[in-house]
Motif scaffolding. Structure first.
Motif, PDB file in Angstrom:
ATOM      1  N   GLN A 348       0.707  -0.761  -0.192  1.00  0.00           N
ATOM      2  CA  GLN A 348       0.314   0.040  -0.210  1.00  0.00           C
ATOM      3  C   GLN A 348       1.124   1.423  -0.038  1.00  0.00           C
ATOM      4  O   GLN A 348       1.625   1.166   0.521  1.00  0.00           O
ATOM      5  N   THR A 349       0.109   2.233  -0.960  1.00  0.00           N
ATOM      6  CA  THR A 349       1.557   4.076  -0.571  1.00  0.00           C
ATOM      7  C   THR A 349       0.232   4.378  -0.233  1.00  0.00           C
ATOM      8  O   THR A 349      -1.169   5.181  -0.798  1.00  0.00           O
ATOM      9  N   VAL A 350       0.371   6.204  -0.328  1.00  0.00           N
ATOM     10  CA  VAL A 350      -0.792   6.981   0.214  1.00  0.00           C
ATOM     11  C   VAL A 350      -0.345   8.299  -1.065  1.00  0.00           C
ATOM     12  O   VAL A 350       0.970   8.049  -0.830  1.00  0.00           O
ATOM     13  N   MET A 351      -1.376   8.674  -1.701  1.00  0.00           N
ATOM     14  CA  MET A 351      -0.621  10.023  -2.258  1.00  0.00           C
ATOM     15  C   MET A 351      -1.714  11.492  -1.596  1.00  0.00           C
ATOM     16  O   MET A 351      -2.675  11.553  -1.079  1.00  0.00           O
ATOM     17  N   LEU A 352      -0.759  12.333  -1.609  1.00  0.00           N
ATOM     18  CA  LEU A 352      -1.145  13.657  -0.745  1.00  0.00           C
ATOM     19  C   LEU A 352      -0.682  14.515  -2.412  1.00  0.00           C
ATOM     20  O   LEU A 352       0.073  14.535  -2.716  1.00  0.00           O
ATOM     21  N   ALA A 353      -0.829  16.132  -1.195  1.00  0.00           N
ATOM     22  CA  ALA A 353      -0.204  16.775  -2.462  1.00  0.00           C
ATOM     23  C   ALA A 353       0.798  18.015  -1.582  1.00  0.00           C
ATOM     24  O   ALA A 353       0.647  18.115  -0.669  1.00  0.00           O
ATOM     25  N   PRO A 354       1.447  17.675  -2.628  1.00  0.00           N
ATOM     26  CA  PRO A 354       2.549  18.872  -2.067  1.00  0.00           C
ATOM     27  C   PRO A 354       2.495  20.505  -1.963  1.00  0.00           C
ATOM     28  O   PRO A 354       1.073  20.371  -2.554  1.00  0.00           O
ATOM     29  N   ALA A 355       2.268  20.926  -0.826  1.00  0.00           N
ATOM     30  CA  ALA A 355       2.090  22.007  -0.302  1.00  0.00           C
ATOM     31  C   ALA A 355       2.314  23.439  -1.012  1.00  0.00           C
ATOM     32  O   ALA A 355       2.380  24.302  -0.682  1.00  0.00           O
ATOM     33  N   GLY A 365       5.896  26.505   2.454  1.00  0.00           N
ATOM     34  CA  GLY A 365       5.876  25.005   2.287  1.00  0.00           C
ATOM     35  C   GLY A 365       6.229  24.085   2.147  1.00  0.00           C
ATOM     36  O   GLY A 365       5.883  22.931   2.148  1.00  0.00           O
ATOM     37  N   LEU A 366       7.805  24.443   1.934  1.00  0.00           N
ATOM     38  CA  LEU A 366       8.397  22.635   1.253  1.00  0.00           C
ATOM     39  C   LEU A 366       8.593  21.829   2.028  1.00  0.00           C
ATOM     40  O   LEU A 366       8.482  20.345   1.796  1.00  0.00           O
ATOM     41  N   ASN A 367       7.909  22.089   3.812  1.00  0.00           N
ATOM     42  CA  ASN A 367       7.908  20.894   4.673  1.00  0.00           C
ATOM     43  C   ASN A 367       6.774  20.735   5.161  1.00  0.00           C
ATOM     44  O   ASN A 367       6.084  19.913   5.657  1.00  0.00           O
ATOM     45  N   GLU A 368       5.144  20.878   3.858  1.00  0.00           N
ATOM     46  CA  GLU A 368       3.976  20.780   4.128  1.00  0.00           C
ATOM     47  C   GLU A 368       3.347  19.946   3.122  1.00  0.00           C
ATOM     48  O   GLU A 368       3.417  20.019   1.964  1.00  0.00           O
ATOM     49  N   VAL A 369       2.478  19.351   3.804  1.00  0.00           N
ATOM     50  CA  VAL A 369       2.016  19.027   3.003  1.00  0.00           C
ATOM     51  C   VAL A 369       0.026  19.074   2.877  1.00  0.00           C
ATOM     52  O   VAL A 369      -0.664  19.150   3.510  1.00  0.00           O
ATOM     53  N   ARG A 370      -1.339  18.240   2.346  1.00  0.00           N
ATOM     54  CA  ARG A 370      -2.570  18.723   2.258  1.00  0.00           C
ATOM     55  C   ARG A 370      -2.985  17.515   2.325  1.00  0.00           C
ATOM     56  O   ARG A 370      -2.300  16.486   1.320  1.00  0.00           O
ATOM     57  N   LEU A 371      -3.625  17.035   2.805  1.00  0.00           N
ATOM     58  CA  LEU A 371      -4.258  16.127   2.997  1.00  0.00           C
ATOM     59  C   LEU A 371      -5.769  16.263   2.638  1.00  0.00           C
ATOM     60  O   LEU A 371      -6.361  16.911   3.643  1.00  0.00           O
ATOM     61  N   ALA A 372      -6.496  15.491   1.917  1.00  0.00           N
ATOM     62  CA  ALA A 372      -7.741  15.585   2.075  1.00  0.00           C
ATOM     63  C   ALA A 372      -8.406  14.022   2.450  1.00  0.00           C
ATOM     64  O   ALA A 372      -8.763  13.213   2.142  1.00  0.00           O
ATOM     65  N   TYR A 373      -8.933  15.444   3.491  1.00  0.00           N
ATOM     66  CA  TYR A 373     -10.067  13.419   4.257  1.00  0.00           C
ATOM     67  C   TYR A 373     -11.219  13.326   3.793  1.00  0.00           C
ATOM     68  O   TYR A 373     -12.641  13.031   4.401  1.00  0.00           O
ATOM     69  N   VAL A 374     -10.892  12.395   2.755  1.00  0.00           N
ATOM     70  CA  VAL A 374     -12.142  11.955   1.532  1.00  0.00           C
ATOM     71  C   VAL A 374     -12.584  10.980   2.128  1.00  0.00           C
ATOM     72  O   VAL A 374     -13.890  10.190   0.711  1.00  0.00           O
ATOM     73  N   LEU A 375     -11.926  10.073   2.661  1.00  0.00           N
ATOM     74  CA  LEU A 375     -11.848   8.879   2.568  1.00  0.00           C
ATOM     75  C   LEU A 375     -12.832   7.963   4.241  1.00  0.00           C
ATOM     76  O   LEU A 375     -12.389   9.564   5.146  1.00  0.00           O
ATOM     77  N   ASN A 376     -13.275   6.975   3.932  1.00  0.00           N
ATOM     78  CA  ASN A 376     -14.072   6.630   5.609  1.00  0.00           C
ATOM     79  C   ASN A 376     -12.787   6.410   6.167  1.00  0.00           C
ATOM     80  O   ASN A 376     -11.686   5.858   5.977  1.00  0.00           O
ATOM     81  N   VAL A 377     -13.214   6.911   7.412  1.00  0.00           N
ATOM     82  CA  VAL A 377     -12.758   6.155   8.557  1.00  0.00           C
ATOM     83  C   VAL A 377     -11.704   5.321   8.254  1.00  0.00           C
ATOM     84  O   VAL A 377     -10.807   5.182   8.878  1.00  0.00           O
ATOM     85  N   ASP A 378     -12.101   3.947   8.525  1.00  0.00           N
ATOM     86  CA  ASP A 378     -11.360   2.815   8.265  1.00  0.00           C
ATOM     87  C   ASP A 378     -10.097   2.756   7.051  1.00  0.00           C
ATOM     88  O   ASP A 378      -8.743   2.839   7.771  1.00  0.00           O
ATOM     89  N   ASP A 379     -10.481   3.889   5.683  1.00  0.00           N
ATOM     90  CA  ASP A 379      -9.935   3.891   4.920  1.00  0.00           C
ATOM     91  C   ASP A 379      -8.890   4.936   5.167  1.00  0.00           C
ATOM     92  O   ASP A 379      -7.500   4.418   5.141  1.00  0.00           O
ATOM     93  N   LEU A 380      -8.898   5.598   6.687  1.00  0.00           N
ATOM     94  CA  LEU A 380      -8.436   7.286   6.875  1.00  0.00           C
ATOM     95  C   LEU A 380      -7.356   6.730   7.791  1.00  0.00           C
ATOM     96  O   LEU A 380      -5.686   6.547   7.726  1.00  0.00           O
ATOM     97  N   LYS A 381      -7.803   5.440   8.773  1.00  0.00           N
ATOM     98  CA  LYS A 381      -7.166   4.789   9.600  1.00  0.00           C
ATOM     99  C   LYS A 381      -5.922   3.982   8.627  1.00  0.00           C
ATOM    100  O   LYS A 381      -4.503   4.377   9.192  1.00  0.00           O
ATOM    101  N   LYS A 382      -6.459   3.548   7.996  1.00  0.00           N
ATOM    102  CA  LYS A 382      -4.870   2.347   7.470  1.00  0.00           C
ATOM    103  C   LYS A 382      -3.808   3.677   6.226  1.00  0.00           C
ATOM    104  O   LYS A 382      -2.560   3.021   6.254  1.00  0.00           O
ATOM    105  N   ALA A 383      -4.382   4.362   5.330  1.00  0.00           N
ATOM    106  CA  ALA A 383      -3.806   5.398   4.855  1.00  0.00           C
ATOM    107  C   ALA A 383      -2.368   6.460   6.255  1.00  0.00           C
ATOM    108  O   ALA A 383      -1.095   6.591   5.630  1.00  0.00           O
ATOM    109  N   ILE A 384      -3.197   6.394   7.555  1.00  0.00           N
ATOM    110  CA  ILE A 384      -2.230   6.783   8.024  1.00  0.00           C
ATOM    111  C   ILE A 384      -1.036   5.701   8.516  1.00  0.00           C
ATOM    112  O   ILE A 384       0.224   6.693   8.814  1.00  0.00           O
ATOM    113  N   GLN A 385      -1.866   4.667   8.822  1.00  0.00           N
ATOM    114  CA  GLN A 385       0.107   4.253   9.497  1.00  0.00           C
ATOM    115  C   GLN A 385       0.562   3.926   8.188  1.00  0.00           C
ATOM    116  O   GLN A 385       1.446   3.832   8.423  1.00  0.00           O
TER     117      GLN A 385
END
Length: 398
Positions: A348-355, A365-385
């Motif tokens: 698994q991997t995760v796709m983020l948007a560089p800030a 914003g060189l060390n910042e990213v934007r995360l959109a919490y548009v996934l259900n909580v279960d998938d969100l927990k997996k993505a966070i891991q």
């Protein structure tokens, strides 16, 4: 070989979409990719909106008026007036998405070389829209330490020149989720009146305010009607991003009449989309209550998990469905590409948007990213891991 225009060469790539080829390749290699890069909700579109499309009955798929059908604008006015906007259908121009509303507003109010002040980080495509018109974006930094609150008005005044024509805000904000207070908007009102500036208000996330916070629009302020232009869309409100249906609202009749000329030049907004949009206005409040409860749970899940990670920091946003987080990394663009190209955790991997793409100031914003919490909580927990494991082994950890 003919040359590309200078305008085309200056056009920035989307930080939200530019890594798509790497995500596609990761999927082809069999990896599960969690998409936290783009504001595409997984919430179901309201049933009434979908049924309106299914039950369409016409023999000719015709043009509509350039300003949108009267029946749809009447329904929109009904919706906005419940929110206290005090407008008529004649204050609205229906557009092909919020994007067209923004471009028409910019072309209507600013000439090439004119300047517009935008608190940053801001929605990346504002840069692209401004570039199309030869308009100069004057960014004003907001900071993660105070949750990206509106910068002091004194900082705005430092940037104002004879070329300054407008201030542009987005509340709740994309990408930070910050929700401007009434006091902040009153301060913006005073500076716009003092220097005779337009106030553009992107309200794509109006419905998504959390923790009992109240949304305030410049339309709620007295004495500034001729300065305010509201830009809106059904994309996020009804989880209907593919509808490409938005609108421009202003009580300034000269602005409306001029914007209509640009709307006429592109002919008309789509008929089917407006039929669906008209039905959407009757969506019950219970729909939004359930959606807000879901997004609140997702936000809390993400914020709590991020702030437990070593070296990671973010604040809890008051609205929208985005978070900007500071990570212990050297370069957000490199990190986001590395996640897709070189990293995997349990396939698994995760796709983020560089800030970086949400800032106009070089190096911000060189060390910042934007995360959109548009996934259900279960998938969100997996993505966070997955993200936590990635940060442990990233070669450019700082």
């Amino acid at each position: 070989m003919p040359e590309i225009s200078k305008k085309g060469q200056r056009m920035p790539a989307s930080p939200i979409r530019k890594l798509t080829p790497f995500a596609d390749k990761a999927k082809q290699e069999g990896k599960k990719v969690y998409h936290l890069n783009i504001g595409q909700p997984d919430i179901e579109t309201p049933e009434g909106m979908l049924n309106a499309i299914k039950n369409i009955d016409f023999n000719i798929w015709a043009y509509t008026p350039s300003e949108g059908t009267l029946s749809y604008r009447e329904k929109l006015a009904e919706y906005y007036n419940k929110l206290g906007y005090d407008i008529t259908p004649q204050d609205i121009i229906v557009t092909a998405g919020g994007s067209e509303a923004i471009t028409i507003a910019l072309m209507t109010c600013l000439d090439e070389g004119d300047e517009i002040i935008i608190p940053e980080p801001f929605y990346a495509n504002y840069n692209g829209f401004a570039n199309q018109g030869g308009i100069v974006v004057k960014p004003i930094l907001s900071y993660i330490e105070n949750g990206f609150a509106l910068p002091p008005i004194s900082e705005f005044e430092k940037l104002i020149t004879e070329k300054t024509k407008a201030i542009f805000i987005c509340s709740p904000n994309n990408p930070t989720g910050y929700l401007y207070t009434r006091e902040e908007l009153e301060a913006l009102k005073e500076i716009c009146l003092k220097y005779d500036l337009y106030l553009f208000s992107d309200e794509a996330y109006r419905e998504f305010c959390y923790d009992g916070r109240t949304f305030t629009s410049p339309m709620h302020l007295e004495g500034i009607d001729d300065n305010v232009i509201v830009l809106d869309t059904v994309s996020k409100r009804y989880s209907a991003c593919g509808a490409r249906l938005g609108c421009l609202i202003t009580k300034n009749k000269s602005v409306w009449a001029t914007a209509l000329k640009f709307a006429q030049a592109r002919l008309s907004p789509g008929m089917v989309e407006q039929i669906a949009g008209e039905a959407a206005v009757d969506t019950p409040d219970s729909y939004f209550e359930a959606v807000n409860a879901e997004y609140t749970a997702r936000r809390d899940t993400l914020v709590n998990a991020l702030n437990k990670m070593d070296g990671v920091y973010c604040t809890s946003p008051g609205g929208a469905f985005y978070i900007v987080a500071r990570l212990p990394i050297d370069d957000a663009d490199k990190f986001c590409q590395w996640l897709l190209e070189s990293f995997t955790y349990q396939n698994q991997t995760v796709m983020l948007a560089p800030a970086t793409g949400f800032y106009s100031t070089q190096g911000a914003g060189l060390n910042e990213v934007r995360l959109a919490y548009v996934l259900n909580v279960d998938d969100l927990k997996k993505a966070i891991q997955v993200l936590e494991e990635a940060l442990k082994v990233y070669p450019g950890r700082a």
